[in-house]
Write a protein that holds these residues in place. Structure first.
Motif, PDB file in Angstrom:
ATOM      1  N   PRO A  80       0.855  -1.189   0.000  1.00 38.81           N
ATOM      2  CA  PRO A  80       0.000   0.000   0.000  1.00 38.81           C
ATOM      3  C   PRO A  80       0.889   1.236   0.000  1.00 38.81           C
ATOM      4  O   PRO A  80       2.115   1.133  -0.057  1.00 38.81           O
ATOM      5  N   ALA A  81       0.286   2.405   0.068  1.00 42.27           N
ATOM      6  CA  ALA A  81       1.050   3.646  -0.036  1.00 42.27           C
ATOM      7  C   ALA A  81       2.191   3.673   0.971  1.00 42.27           C
ATOM      8  O   ALA A  81       1.985   3.493   2.170  1.00 42.27           O
ATOM      9  N   PRO A  82       3.422   3.882   0.510  1.00 44.21           N
ATOM     10  CA  PRO A  82       4.552   3.949   1.433  1.00 44.21           C
ATOM     11  C   PRO A  82       4.546   5.255   2.221  1.00 44.21           C
ATOM     12  O   PRO A  82       3.890   6.229   1.847  1.00 44.21           O
ATOM     13  N   ARG A  83       5.278   5.261   3.318  1.00 41.99           N
ATOM     14  CA  ARG A  83       5.489   6.512   4.062  1.00 41.99           C
ATOM     15  C   ARG A  83       6.716   7.169   3.439  1.00 41.99           C
ATOM     16  O   ARG A  83       7.835   6.694   3.563  1.00 41.99           O
ATOM     17  N   LEU A  84       6.478   8.257   2.716  1.00 41.48           N
ATOM     18  CA  LEU A  84       7.550   8.932   1.990  1.00 41.48           C
ATOM     19  C   LEU A  84       8.075  10.116   2.786  1.00 41.48           C
ATOM     20  O   LEU A  84       7.326  10.791   3.492  1.00 41.48           O
ATOM     21  N   TYR A  85       9.386  10.339   2.673  1.00 39.74           N
ATOM     22  CA  TYR A  85       9.959  11.535   3.285  1.00 39.74           C
ATOM     23  C   TYR A  85      10.719  12.325   2.226  1.00 39.74           C
ATOM     24  O   TYR A  85      11.297  11.766   1.299  1.00 39.74           O
ATOM     25  N   ASP A  86      10.674  13.629   2.393  1.00 43.39           N
ATOM     26  CA  ASP A  86      11.378  14.551   1.500  1.00 43.39           C
ATOM     27  C   ASP A  86      12.726  14.862   2.149  1.00 43.39           C
ATOM     28  O   ASP A  86      12.776  15.472   3.229  1.00 43.39           O
ATOM     29  N   ILE A  87      13.828  14.446   1.503  1.00 45.60           N
ATOM     30  CA  ILE A  87      15.136  14.605   2.128  1.00 45.60           C
ATOM     31  C   ILE A  87      15.512  16.067   2.348  1.00 45.60           C
ATOM     32  O   ILE A  87      16.413  16.369   3.131  1.00 45.60           O
ATOM     33  N   ALA A  88      14.807  16.980   1.660  1.00 44.67           N
ATOM     34  CA  ALA A  88      15.127  18.397   1.818  1.00 44.67           C
ATOM     35  C   ALA A  88      14.541  18.991   3.096  1.00 44.67           C
ATOM     36  O   ALA A  88      15.066  19.980   3.620  1.00 44.67           O
ATOM     37  N   VAL A  89      13.462  18.373   3.588  1.00 45.55           N
ATOM     38  CA  VAL A  89      12.761  19.002   4.727  1.00 45.55           C
ATOM     39  C   VAL A  89      12.498  18.036   5.875  1.00 45.55           C
ATOM     40  O   VAL A  89      12.081  18.472   6.953  1.00 45.55           O
ATOM     41  N   GLU A  90      12.716  16.722   5.683  1.00 41.53           N
ATOM     42  CA  GLU A  90      12.420  15.765   6.748  1.00 41.53           C
ATOM     43  C   GLU A  90      13.658  14.948   7.108  1.00 41.53           C
ATOM     44  O   GLU A  90      14.526  14.705   6.268  1.00 41.53           O
ATOM     45  N   ASP A  91      13.700  14.533   8.359  1.00 42.89           N
ATOM     46  CA  ASP A  91      14.771  13.685   8.858  1.00 42.89           C
ATOM     47  C   ASP A  91      14.336  12.225   8.695  1.00 42.89           C
ATOM     48  O   ASP A  91      13.367  11.786   9.317  1.00 42.89           O
ATOM     49  N   ALA A  92      15.060  11.473   7.878  1.00 46.20           N
ATOM     50  CA  ALA A  92      14.659  10.099   7.567  1.00 46.20           C
ATOM     51  C   ALA A  92      14.606   9.217   8.801  1.00 46.20           C
ATOM     52  O   ALA A  92      13.686   8.394   8.954  1.00 46.20           O
ATOM     53  N   VAL A  93      15.554   9.352   9.702  1.00 46.41           N
ATOM     54  CA  VAL A  93      15.576   8.502  10.890  1.00 46.41           C
ATOM     55  C   VAL A  93      14.398   8.812  11.798  1.00 46.41           C
ATOM     56  O   VAL A  93      13.784   7.905  12.378  1.00 46.41           O
ATOM     57  N   GLU A  94      14.046  10.074  11.914  1.00 46.63           N
ATOM     58  CA  GLU A  94      12.874  10.434  12.709  1.00 46.63           C
ATOM     59  C   GLU A  94      11.603   9.846  12.096  1.00 46.63           C
ATOM     60  O   GLU A  94      10.695   9.416  12.816  1.00 46.63           O
ATOM     61  N   VAL A  95      11.526   9.822  10.766  1.00 46.12           N
ATOM     62  CA  VAL A  95      10.354   9.252  10.100  1.00 46.12           C
ATOM     63  C   VAL A  95      10.275   7.744  10.369  1.00 46.12           C
ATOM     64  O   VAL A  95       9.195   7.193  10.613  1.00 46.12           O
ATOM     65  N   ILE A  96      11.409   7.056  10.333  1.00 49.19           N
ATOM     66  CA  ILE A  96      11.409   5.618  10.638  1.00 49.19           C
ATOM     67  C   ILE A  96      10.963   5.391  12.078  1.00 49.19           C
ATOM     68  O   ILE A  96      10.146   4.499  12.364  1.00 49.19           O
ATOM     69  N   ALA A  97      11.471   6.190  13.005  1.00 46.69           N
ATOM     70  CA  ALA A  97      11.070   6.059  14.407  1.00 46.69           C
ATOM     71  C   ALA A  97       9.579   6.330  14.573  1.00 46.69           C
ATOM     72  O   ALA A  97       8.877   5.627  15.318  1.00 46.69           O
ATOM     73  N   GLU A  98       9.081   7.341  13.876  1.00 48.76           N
ATOM     74  CA  GLU A  98       7.644   7.653  13.903  1.00 48.76           C
ATOM     75  C   GLU A  98       6.821   6.466  13.412  1.00 48.76           C
ATOM     76  O   GLU A  98       5.758   6.149  13.965  1.00 48.76           O
ATOM     77  N   THR A  99       7.301   5.778  12.384  1.00 48.41           N
ATOM     78  CA  THR A  99       6.590   4.617  11.840  1.00 48.41           C
ATOM     79  C   THR A  99       6.556   3.476  12.849  1.00 48.41           C
ATOM     80  O   THR A  99       5.537   2.787  12.994  1.00 48.41           O
ATOM     81  N   VAL A 100       7.657   3.256  13.539  1.00 48.16           N
ATOM     82  CA  VAL A 100       7.683   2.234  14.593  1.00 48.16           C
ATOM     83  C   VAL A 100       6.628   2.547  15.654  1.00 48.16           C
ATOM     84  O   VAL A 100       5.894   1.656  16.111  1.00 48.16           O
ATOM     85  N   ARG A 101       6.512   3.815  16.029  1.00 45.33           N
ATOM     86  CA  ARG A 101       5.495   4.213  17.014  1.00 45.33           C
ATOM     87  C   ARG A 101       4.092   4.000  16.457  1.00 45.33           C
ATOM     88  O   ARG A 101       3.200   3.491  17.151  1.00 45.33           O
ATOM     89  N   THR A 102       3.875   4.384  15.207  1.00 48.08           N
ATOM     90  CA  THR A 102       2.545   4.262  14.593  1.00 48.08           C
ATOM     91  C   THR A 102       2.069   2.813  14.570  1.00 48.08           C
ATOM     92  O   THR A 102       0.866   2.548  14.732  1.00 48.08           O
ATOM     93  N   LEU A 103       3.000   1.867  14.398  1.00 53.61           N
ATOM     94  CA  LEU A 103       2.638   0.447  14.383  1.00 53.61           C
ATOM     95  C   LEU A 103       2.576  -0.147  15.783  1.00 53.61           C
ATOM     96  O   LEU A 103       2.410  -1.361  15.938  1.00 53.61           O
ATOM     97  N   GLY A 104       2.692   0.701  16.796  1.00 50.41           N
ATOM     98  CA  GLY A 104       2.551   0.239  18.178  1.00 50.41           C
ATOM     99  C   GLY A 104       3.724  -0.572  18.681  1.00 50.41           C
ATOM    100  O   GLY A 104       3.566  -1.411  19.580  1.00 50.41           O
TER     101      GLY A 104
END
Length: 380
Positions: A80-104
């Protein structure tokens, strides 16, 4: 959506991985290696040069990657739709950590591939800091172990890849002549592989000659061939990222008596190793069979490489799976396993080395080489 396997195949793979997770008391799994991600989802890109992760829980999953990869993910995966990050404005590691939290999974036990070139030390340090309540466990081998026994469809792709490698070897051997350079031969190999339909391999074609043939594991250089030179060639055919490796040795003109003697012994040792790769055999059995022959000429000490390893889906920079055919590996060979047999020799003090190897399949009826090329020294 373009996939090399059916949707039920991917769903079955995911179910098998989740069963392994449960058996190892993991609530979740964070994967970054491109071969593991491809095997489970179909995603195929060079996006792993930037932080990415496939995060799997017991009942959900999410793929995190940069915005550039969106078209490829949508075309070449069932996700399904991936969680995309924009390297110009988002921190990739923070997005991965956020995804871990979202999945509980932020207070759970999560497996991670610690033995991964795609998980940089800085990324690993930051993930642990951002998710302090996660219990991380090493899951480097969880997916690779599930991939060791190939399905008939996977074996079919490796057979196609082996045919492409055979074709390229024909072309390269025909092109060897005095005055041609190693780089030109490597280019001829790459062109022949492409013409046969092969995708880019995890390692580029390797060609070494003359005294450089003793390097064995080196890329092509600018050296030009002369009469009497030993020439070692190695490359892989690739279909849907499934690799089939092939390596052979040629000599330009007449080989010396010593080269012929060593090559004949290596030929017998290679065939003994392949014959020992029967279902139920311990992983080191081919190595033991090979060494018994090489010992006749005191060549065991000239071995410069493990005799083989499992292989299948692979991306640069390498094509090894976890099973290695060496002492200490506790695997046993089983039908559906594919692996290399490559008892390469280096004799730098004598001015040459020899490469001999290919992809071998363990079948219910015994070992089967996937190459039609013989194991003797080629004279061109």
């Amino acid at each position: 959506m373009e996939l090399p396997f059916t949707l039920p195949t991917y769903h079955d793979r995911l179910a098998r991985v989740r069963k392994r997770m449960a058996g190892q008391a993991m609530d979740g799994l964070l994967l970054t290696m491109p071969d593991a991600v491809n095997w489970l989802t179909g995603v195929s890109s060079v996006g792993y040069l930037w932080p990415q992760a496939l995060v799997i829980s017991a009942d959900d999953l999410q793929y995190v990657t940069r915005t550039t990869e969106e078209p490829g993910v949508l075309m070449h995966s069932w996700l399904p739709a991936p969680r995309l990050y924009d390297i110009a404005v988002e921190d990739a590691v923070e997005v991965i950590a956020e995804t871990v939290r979202t999945l509980g999974l932020d207070q759970a036990t999560v497996g991670v591939e610690l033995d991964a070139f795609t998980l940089l030390p800085s990324t690993w340090d930051r993930l642990r800091a951002l998710l302090p309540e996660v219990t991380w466990v090493d899951a480097s081998l969880l997916v690779p172990e599930e991939r060791l026994v190939k399905s008939p469809a996977e074996i079919g792709y490796q057979r196609q890849a082996a045919e492409m490698a055979d074709h390229a070897m024909d072309v390269v051997l025909d092109a060897i002549r005095p005055g041609i350079s190693e780089t030109e031969l490597a280019g001829i190999a790459a062109k022949a592989l492409g013409e046969a339909g092969s995708e880019h391999a995890a390692i580029p074609p390797m060609v070494v000659s003359g005294e450089r043939s003793a390097l064995v594991h080196a890329l092509a250089g600018r050296r030009t061939l002369s009469r009497g030179d030993v020439v070692c060639v190695e490359f892989a055919g690739v279909v849907h990222r499934y690799h089939a490796v092939l390596m052979r040795t040629a000599v330009v003109g007449r080989a010396s008596g010593r080269v012929r003697e060593v090559a004949e012994c290596l030929e017998r040792a290679t065939e003994a190793a392949i014959a020992a790769a029967v279902p139920g055999a311990a992983a080191p059995a081919p190595d033991d069979a090979c060494n018994a022959v090489l010992a006749e000429l005191d060549l065991v000490r000239r071995r410069c490489h493990r005799i083989g390893y499992s292989l299948g889906v692979a991306y640069p920079p390498g094509w090894l799976e976890p099973m290695t055919l060496v002492a200490g590996d506790e695997h046993r060979l089983a039908p559906g396993m594919s692996f290399t047999i490559e008892p390469n020799l280096a004799l730098p003090d004598e001015g040459f080395g020899l490469k001999m190897g290919e992809t071998v399949l363990c079948t219910p009826d015994g070992p089967e080489s996937l190459s039609r090329h013989g194991h003797g020294l080629y004279v061109v």
